[in-house]
Design an enzyme around this catalytic site. Structure first.
Site, mmCIF file in Angstrom:
data_model
loop_
_atom_site.group_PDB
_atom_site.id
_atom_site.type_symbol
_atom_site.label_atom_id
_atom_site.label_comp_id
_atom_site.label_asym_id
_atom_site.label_seq_id
_atom_site.Cartn_x
_atom_site.Cartn_y
_atom_site.Cartn_z
ATOM 1 N N LYS A 125 2.682 -5.285 -4.897
ATOM 2 C CA LYS A 125 2.011 -5.211 -3.597
ATOM 3 C C LYS A 125 0.541 -5.554 -3.824
ATOM 4 C CE LYS A 125 0.750 -3.546 0.607
ATOM 5 N NZ LYS A 125 0.697 -2.147 0.959
ATOM 6 N N ASP A 178 5.830 0.670 7.955
ATOM 7 C CA ASP A 178 4.684 1.438 7.430
ATOM 8 C C ASP A 178 4.906 2.941 7.607
ATOM 9 O OD1 ASP A 178 2.330 1.361 5.988
ATOM 10 O OD2 ASP A 178 1.042 0.780 7.659
HETATM 11 N N1 ARG Z 1 -1.648 0.508 6.608
HETATM 12 C C1 ARG Z 1 -2.187 -0.350 7.613
HETATM 13 C C2 ARG Z 1 -3.676 -0.480 7.483
HETATM 14 O O1 ARG Z 1 -4.302 0.522 7.217
HETATM 15 C C3 ARG Z 1 -1.839 0.168 8.946
HETATM 16 C C4 ARG Z 1 -2.080 -0.766 10.070
HETATM 17 C C5 ARG Z 1 -1.569 -0.153 11.318
HETATM 18 N N2 ARG Z 1 -1.872 -0.856 12.504
HETATM 19 C C6 ARG Z 1 -1.112 -1.763 13.024
HETATM 20 N N3 ARG Z 1 -1.440 -2.244 14.188
HETATM 21 N N4 ARG Z 1 -0.039 -2.172 12.456
HETATM 22 O O2 ARG Z 1 -4.214 -1.512 7.645
#
Ligand code: ARG
Length: 434
Positions: A208, A341
Site C-alpha cells: 500500500k 475503508d
Molecule cells: N482514509 C481516507 C483519507 O483519510 C478517507 C477518505 C474518506 N473520504 C471520502 N470521501 N472517501 O483520506
C-alpha cells in the site's frame, strides 16, 4: 458479545466437526429459491449448489442430491457469492480516530482486528484486503485466520503503508520532541525500494502506498501529490518483481495519473480523477476503488470519534466531488472494485455502500459484480473466489428478498458459508448449522 455473533461462533465450530469426523468427502447441497452467480447477468431459480470438501462441484436448477449429502434448504432466499471488500482497516476502529489512536498499542490493535474480522465475516464478506496496519498486526491476523484459530474473511494484507515524511501515511499528530517516524516512511527511490523489500520480508501480500495527501491525516491536502513519480516507479517495480500488487491511496488528480503511469494495480479513493485519469485507468487496466459511503459517516460522526476539525473541513471539500467522479467512472466503464475503508466507519457496516453505488450510477448487478468477481480479479483470486462456479471455494451468502430490486437487502445477510462451513444461519427456523 452480540447474540448472533456468539451463536455464529458456536456454529462455525460445529460446522467444522463433520470435516474432521467423516470418512470420505464431505458433501453438502445448498438449495434456495434464487441464485446470482456473480458472473452472468441471469438469476437462476430455483437453485442447487453441490459442495464437496469446501469446494463447489456443481450448480444447477434441479440437480439430484448425492447420497449422504447434507441438505441445507434456504427456502425463499437468494444465494450470492461471498462478498469481497478490497479496502478495509481491520485493526482500526472509528472510536480511536485522531489523538485517541496514539494510546493504542500494536497488540491491542491486533485484538481489535480479531473482533472486527468476525464482524466483517458475519456481514457476508468472506474475503477482504487489509490496506495498512501498524506493527504487522494484519499479518498476524491473516495467519490466525488461515490457521483456523480465528473466524474472519480470507485476507490479503499490506502491513505498514509506504509514504513520505509528513505525508498521509506518516503520523503527524506529535510535536518534534517525540521524534516519531511511521514505520512505512521512505524518502527517495532507493529508500522506497528498500521499504518495499522490507514489508515483503515481514509478510505483506501487497504494497500500500500513499501517493497523495488525505482527509484524516494532519497538515496535508487530499489534492496534493506526495510520493514522486520516481518513488512510485521504484516501489511498483520492486513489488511486481516479487509478485505483489500495489494499491495506491490517491485523491489528487496529479497523483492518480502518476500512480497509474507507474503501474499500480489500484487507485484507492480516486476522488479528484479527471478525464485524462479515467482514460489512463482504462488503458492500463487499473482498478478504481471509490469508498463513497465514508463521507456520510465522517460528516455525521467524525468529530465525536476524535477526527480533527481540519479533517471534517477536508471531507466537506472532497466528499461530493468523489461521488461525482464515481458517476463519471461508471459512465466511462472504468474497472472498479468494491472497497469501503471500514475502520474509518464501523466494521460490519460494509454493505451500506451498495445503496450509494446504485444511487450514484451503477445497476444493482454492477454493484454486486464489483464486490464479487471484479474484486476477486483485483485480489488475484479470480480462480478461487468471486463467483458461484464449479471449482471455486464454497464461499456463499444468502439474503431474504431480491437484491436486484432492493440492493439494501445486502445490509442484512442471513446466511454465510466460508470454505463449505456454515458460519452464520439466521434463515432456517431451526437456526442450526444443519
Ligand atoms: N482514509 C481516507 C483519507 O483519510 C478517507 C477518505 C474518506 N473520504 C471520502 N470521501 N472517501 O483520506
Amino acid at each position: 458479545m452480540h447474540p448472533v455473533l456468539k451463536r455464529s461462533l458456536v456454529l462455525s465450530l460445529l460446522a467444522s466437526w463433520p470435516v474432521l469426523a467423516a470418512e470420505g468427502p464431505v458433501r453438502v447441497a445448498v438449495k434456495a429459491a434464487h441464485l446470482i452467480d456473480g458472473k452472468t447477468d441471469r438469476v437462476l431459480s430455483p437453485a442447487v449448489v453441490l459442495i464437496e470438501d469446501g469446494r463447489i462441484v456443481q450448480v444447477g436448477a434441479a440437480l439430484s442430491v448425492p447420497a449422504g449429502a447434507k441438505v441445507l434448504d434456504l427456502g425463499q432466499a437468494t444465494l450470492l457469492p461471498g462478498l469481497i471488500d478490497v479496502h478495509v482497516h481491520l485493526t482500526g476502529v472509528p472510536e480511536n480516530s485522531g489523538y485517541k489512536g496514539l494510546g493504542v498499542s500494536v497488540p491491542r490493535e491486533a485484538l481489535y482486528g480479531a473482533s472486527n474480522a468476525l464482524k466483517t465475516l458475519m456481514a457476508g464478506f468472506t474475503s477482504a484486503r487489509n490496506v495498512a496496519a501498524g506493527g504487522y498486526s494484519d499479518v498476524a491476523l491473516r495467519e490466525a485466520i488461515d490457521a483456523g484459530q480465528l473466524a474472519g474473511p480470507r485476507l490479503l494484507v499490506s502491513g505498514p503503508a509506504l509514504g513520505i515524511t509528513g505525508g498521509h501515511c506518516d503520523e503527524n499528530l506529535l510535536p518534534p520532541k517525540f521524534h516519531y517516524r511511521e514505520e512505512g516512511v521512505a524518502d527517495g527511490p532507493w529508500e522506497a525500494r528498500a521499504k518495499a523489500r522490507e514489508v515483503i520480508k515481514y509478510g505483506a501480500d501487497l504494497i500500500k502506498v500513499c501517493a497523495s495527501g488525505g482527509v484524516l491525516s494532519k497538515g496535508d491536502q487530499p489534492g496534493a501529490p506526495q510520493l514522486t513519480a520516481e518513488e512510485l516507479h521504484a516501489i511498483v517495480e520492486e513489488a511486481h518483481r516479487a509478485g505483489r500488487k500495489v494499491a495506491a491511496h490517491a485523491h489528487g488528480t496529479q497523483s492518480i495519473k502518476e500512480a497509474i503511469r507507474a503501474g499500480v494495480d489500484s487507485i484507492e479513493h480516486a476522488s479528484l480523477i479527471d478525464e485524462e485519469g479515467l482514460s489512463l485507468a482504462k488503458a492500463y487496466g487499473t482498478f478504481l476503488v471509490f469508498d463513497i459511503y465514508n463521507d456520510d459517516f465522517i460528516l455525521q460522526e467524525g468529530l465525536k470519534m476524535g477526527m480533527l476539525p481540519e479533517s471534517i473541513a477536508k471531507e466537506k471539500a472532497v466528499g461530493q466531488l468523489q461521488r461525482a467522479s464515481f458517476t463519471r467512472a461508471v459512465k466511462a466503464e472504468a474497472r472498479m472494485a468494491f472497497g469501503t475503508d471500514a475502520g474509518v466507519y464501523p466494521h460490519g457496516d460494509n454493505a451500506k455502500q451498495f445503496a450509494l453505488l446504485v444511487r450514484y450510477g451503477m445497476t444493482p448487478m454492477q454493484a454486486i459484480r464489483s464486490a464479487t468477481l471484479d474484486a476477486a480479479e483485483l485480489l488475484g483470486w479470480k480462480d478461487k473466489v468471486g463467483s458461484i462456479e464449479p471449482g471455486k471455494r464454497a464461499d456463499l451468502i444468502a439474503v431474504q428478498g431480491d437484491p436486484l430490486t432492493d440492493i439494501r437487502v445486502l445490509e442484512d445477510v442471513r446466511f454465510v458459508m466460508k470454505d463449505g462451513a456454515v458460519v452464520k444461519d439466521t434463515l432456517r427456523p431451526s437456526g442450526s448449522g444443519g
